[in-house]
Scaffold this motif. Structure first.
Motif, PDB file in Angstrom:
ATOM      1  N   ARG A  49       5.753  -1.913  -8.605  1.00 50.72           N
ATOM      2  CA  ARG A  49       5.082  -0.914  -7.771  1.00 50.72           C
ATOM      3  C   ARG A  49       3.674  -1.366  -7.420  1.00 50.72           C
ATOM      4  O   ARG A  49       3.203  -1.154  -6.299  1.00 50.72           O
ATOM      5  N   LEU A  50       2.989  -1.984  -8.365  1.00 54.00           N
ATOM      6  CA  LEU A  50       1.642  -2.508  -8.078  1.00 54.00           C
ATOM      7  C   LEU A  50       1.698  -3.635  -7.050  1.00 54.00           C
ATOM      8  O   LEU A  50       0.878  -3.686  -6.125  1.00 54.00           O
ATOM      9  N   ILE A  51       2.670  -4.528  -7.204  1.00 55.91           N
ATOM     10  CA  ILE A  51       2.847  -5.624  -6.247  1.00 55.91           C
ATOM     11  C   ILE A  51       3.181  -5.069  -4.867  1.00 55.91           C
ATOM     12  O   ILE A  51       2.644  -5.519  -3.847  1.00 55.91           O
ATOM     13  N   ALA A  52       4.053  -4.071  -4.815  1.00 57.13           N
ATOM     14  CA  ALA A  52       4.440  -3.459  -3.536  1.00 57.13           C
ATOM     15  C   ALA A  52       3.249  -2.767  -2.880  1.00 57.13           C
ATOM     16  O   ALA A  52       3.073  -2.847  -1.663  1.00 57.13           O
ATOM     17  N   ARG A  53       2.440  -2.102  -3.683  1.00 58.85           N
ATOM     18  CA  ARG A  53       1.254  -1.428  -3.138  1.00 58.85           C
ATOM     19  C   ARG A  53       0.281  -2.459  -2.567  1.00 58.85           C
ATOM     20  O   ARG A  53      -0.278  -2.275  -1.501  1.00 58.85           O
ATOM     21  N   GLN A  54       0.082  -3.578  -3.277  1.00 61.42           N
ATOM     22  CA  GLN A  54      -0.792  -4.646  -2.780  1.00 61.42           C
ATOM     23  C   GLN A  54      -0.248  -5.214  -1.472  1.00 61.42           C
ATOM     24  O   GLN A  54      -0.999  -5.441  -0.530  1.00 61.42           O
ATOM     25  N   ALA A  55       1.062  -5.420  -1.416  1.00 63.39           N
ATOM     26  CA  ALA A  55       1.682  -5.929  -0.185  1.00 63.39           C
ATOM     27  C   ALA A  55       1.443  -4.956   0.964  1.00 63.39           C
ATOM     28  O   ALA A  55       1.143  -5.374   2.085  1.00 63.39           O
ATOM     29  N   MET A  56       1.561  -3.657   0.690  1.00 64.75           N
ATOM     30  CA  MET A  56       1.340  -2.648   1.715  1.00 64.75           C
ATOM     31  C   MET A  56      -0.094  -2.731   2.252  1.00 64.75           C
ATOM     32  O   MET A  56      -0.325  -2.681   3.449  1.00 64.75           O
ATOM     33  N   TYR A  57      -1.061  -2.901   1.357  1.00 63.70           N
ATOM     34  CA  TYR A  57      -2.453  -3.025   1.795  1.00 63.70           C
ATOM     35  C   TYR A  57      -2.682  -4.283   2.620  1.00 63.70           C
ATOM     36  O   TYR A  57      -3.576  -4.330   3.446  1.00 63.70           O
ATOM     37  N   GLU A  58      -1.848  -5.295   2.376  1.00 67.78           N
ATOM     38  CA  GLU A  58      -1.938  -6.537   3.142  1.00 67.78           C
ATOM     39  C   GLU A  58      -1.136  -6.456   4.441  1.00 67.78           C
ATOM     40  O   GLU A  58      -1.059  -7.425   5.182  1.00 67.78           O
ATOM     41  N   GLY A  59      -0.523  -5.306   4.707  1.00 65.74           N
ATOM     42  CA  GLY A  59       0.193  -5.102   5.958  1.00 65.74           C
ATOM     43  C   GLY A  59       1.627  -5.601   5.957  1.00 65.74           C
ATOM     44  O   GLY A  59       2.209  -5.820   7.018  1.00 65.74           O
TER      45      GLY A  59
END
Length: 90
Positions: free
Chosen positions: A27-37
């Protein structure tokens, strides 16, 4: 292994410390990916969660919906708890 056995072992895995740690990290990795677009693919989710792609994707979609629901509940609770305009007193 019978279908019931597979379901039982999957249920046990989903409650295991290992899975919870994987889920939290994913979930943390996915959230970071989301912030990176970008969005994690089903294959990436499956690898991180050690699940089949459809199961990993379904689980993540459910968690996204749960998060949206929790945010909506928090907003509604805040609105209900806020004093009404006529109730403001000094």
């Amino acid at each position: 292994m019978t279908g019931g056995g597979l379901l039982t072992s999957t249920s046990e895995y989903l409650r295991s410390r290992e899975f919870i740690e994987r889920l939290t990290a994913t979930r943390l990795i996915a959230r970071q990916a989301m912030y990176e677009g970008r969005q994690m693919t089903g294959a990436e989710l499956a690898i991180h969660l050690d699940l089949d792609v459809p199961v990993a994707q379904l689980l993540f979609n459910f968690l996204d919906a749960w998060d949206i629901s929790e945010a909506a509940i928090a907003d509604i609770a805040a609105q209900l708890a806020a004093p009404k305009q006529g109730e403001l007193r000094h």
